[in-house]
Design a protein around this motif. Sequence first.
Motif, mmCIF file in Angstrom:
data_model
loop_
_atom_site.group_PDB
_atom_site.id
_atom_site.type_symbol
_atom_site.label_atom_id
_atom_site.label_comp_id
_atom_site.label_asym_id
_atom_site.label_seq_id
_atom_site.Cartn_x
_atom_site.Cartn_y
_atom_site.Cartn_z
ATOM 1 N N ARG A 82 0.843 -1.344 0.078
ATOM 2 C CA ARG A 82 0.007 -0.041 -0.097
ATOM 3 C C ARG A 82 0.769 1.247 -0.073
ATOM 4 N NH1 ARG A 82 -2.406 3.457 -1.212
ATOM 5 N NH2 ARG A 82 -4.439 4.283 -0.283
ATOM 6 N N THR B 5 -6.322 0.601 -4.801
ATOM 7 C CA THR B 5 -6.208 1.303 -3.654
ATOM 8 C C THR B 5 -7.496 0.963 -2.988
ATOM 9 O OG1 THR B 5 -7.164 3.374 -4.747
ATOM 10 C CG2 THR B 5 -4.729 3.069 -4.436
ATOM 11 N N ASP C 20 -7.272 -0.985 0.632
ATOM 12 C CA ASP C 20 -7.804 -0.322 1.647
ATOM 13 C C ASP C 20 -9.032 -1.024 2.291
ATOM 14 O OD1 ASP C 20 -6.298 1.790 1.336
ATOM 15 O OD2 ASP C 20 -7.716 3.106 0.413
ATOM 16 N N GLU D 60 -5.313 8.241 2.678
ATOM 17 C CA GLU D 60 -3.878 7.541 2.048
ATOM 18 C C GLU D 60 -3.540 8.096 0.705
ATOM 19 O OE1 GLU D 60 -2.460 5.248 3.647
ATOM 20 O OE2 GLU D 60 -3.773 4.644 5.272
#
Length: 803
Positions: A119, A182, A186, A687
């Motif tokens: 990530r 993502t 997440d 993020e």
Amino acid sequence: MENREQRRLEGRKDDMTGTNDPAGFAPVVALFCTGGMEAFLSNAIKGILQTGVEARQIYVGCPLNARRSVKSVTRSYSADIHVVSNPRFSENASEMTSYSSFGSRSFTEISWKKVFFIRQLIEVHAHVVYADLDVSWIRNPLPYLIQVARVYPIAIQTEGLPRFPPALCWGFASFTQSKRTTAFLDALIEFHSAQLGSDDVDDDQVAAQHLIENDITWLRDICPLPEMLFPNGLGYRNLLNSGASPCRIEGELMPFVFHANWTVGIEDKRKLLTGTGTWLLDDAALVNQATATEAAAAGADLAAQSEPSPLLTVIYPVFDVRGDVDARVRLWTEQQDLDSPSYRVIVVAGAGTELDEARLRRVLRSQDAILRVAADGREADYWNEGAQQAGTPWLLFVEAHGVAQRDNLSTLAAWIAANPDGEACNFRIDNIGGHHVAALMKRWFAEIQAGWSASSTWPRFHRTAFAIRSDVFEEVGPFEPEYGQFAPPLLSARMNQCGYAISALPTSVVMHDDSREISHHHDDTADYAQGEMNARIANDPIFFEKYFGPPPSQDANMILAARHARSMVGALVVTALHRPRKAMDLLAQTTPLWSAALVSLRDRARMLAARTAADEFLVMHLPVSEATLWRRFLKAHSRVVRTGQMIWMAHNPLQSLQTRMGKRKWPIAATGRQTVVGLYSMEHLGEGSFRWTQPVFLLRLALVAGQGTLTLETRNLRPGLVASDMAVVAGGRMLSSTDIAIDGGKLTFNIKAPSVPPCETDVVVIVRELAEPSVNDQPGRRLGLPLFSISFNYVDSYNRSEA
């Protein structure tokens, strides 16, 4: 040489031999290593390099307690391999110091560390390929995975089980920077967070299976990698080549990797890799090396029992001495009030450095040494060589023109005794007076060092004299000499990034002997500026901007190349002609661009250098007031930095986004500094990372043919924009309103390639200004768009739309 020749031999004639992404951004390969797994890390890296992947593409994550051993492995292959540690990777690190069996608590901990690592990397790299350490690389899979990534943002190995949805194996996976990637990562992290504190925490693979079974539409974004090309442990027989085939077979199985899973235990994994020919290390050499290491340690213990070991080593580089070497070194060897056996001094010089060694040895003691490096290097080369040969718990790096005081080493030894967990410290630095420049340099150093000690910033090493624990230096170092004067600040940033502290010795002073000529100070400053620019393009932009701010090609006072300034002026003029009601405002925005548009970077640098030379003459020879002297000194210093930046930018022009055919997407964190003019510093939202643009900004595209759509992702951070709020000029042609579409958080522009492709095209975007409120009497920024990513899609090629 062996690796280079191997890469040449591995350059097969099949249609997937290139390692680099056609968009110009090579995929990075991520590995995660904990203590006790160094041999498997070595085997993995050796295999990766032998397939032709470049060392600079490899990123190894590890807890801080394993960083030293991990760096030892990576350096044995190449200094270009990146090692990444942070506090999140180090949580519960004491439980991860050896092999962790499948299903154990430590195995689950490690499985989530790699998700956090992926990530983190996907935020700044367009394409991340992750591999467990028990994955051995046979052929280069990156070109194949690049092709897959054009259709699927995620691709994962499978376990080869007769079930649907397929059992995905997270030991080998490919991720491209996209909204769906993502979102998936997440969602995984959120799943894990919900289980924290419970006795039953699922590993990453189980969590991913839950997500997919609860929402089968995730499979639209995930490509199950073919089991014959990416075999796991169940497919080991396909690699054995045992026996002749019952009939003639047209073709052969050519797997990319082999994953030694479906067996538990470090020795069984090694046996499985050995049996399939994918264990690439010489175990006998490993055993001999371990035995030699143990013998050396035992010998060191015996030596320690018979005589006291030195506590620290003073590393003295024969570089820019500004005096007599013998006299400088004698201050360290003969005039310290610390017991002589408690320390040693290593004098390091280049092979061609003029040095009277016989005379110098009369100043040294039996435990001291003179080292010669192969070539005449920089100061940091000599520091690195001395550190490698020191063999003491602490290292003291000094400048050759630093003048030692009698209490320096005793004060340092007392501080070490009082701070057994101390990691590094600076001496207080003062300046020797008695010449014209001394007062200026004394004031300048005092202000710089006061700024470094402020609580609002991060601590730096004072390069004149600073000490660091040897094991800490082994973890965060070595110095990177190619960056010249910038090498110590870069090491300081890495110290802070890894959570290490730099303390102060306020009661002991090392005197700095300044050059009598201000031009010498300017030469060092120019070297620093060049080193910073070179380091900036070689390091993670998020890391670099956090510690050293935005590049000079960004932010309000940006440096513009003449061709880019001309493109921006031209775009504003074209837009003014098409929108006469806004012409005055648009033309006013050309005013700060004209000087850059009319004069090249090299010519501007020459003019600044001439002004600096005039200030040098004023400082050295003219009778002016102290206030004027100080003002001209500061202006000249700033001008030297800017001159160096201009020269560097002239030699390293802005890159273009290599669009090629198909659809490509680039995160602004990775591409903005290289391909866009008119951005502000990196900011973070959750993020995600983004940059605000200025009201007028430019990006460069390398177009191939036909027509495509350029998409700017803003995530609706500036709502309410309509097409009339902006203008887009591509290659000197203003787009019509029908070529501009706004869909929530995405702005899409239709761009036509020139008639004679391929060609680099400047695209200038002009946006209605958003004025940021002033803060503390400082004017706010002039804002345009918040950019998270840039995409380009050729409309005449087949593409799978993002869900």
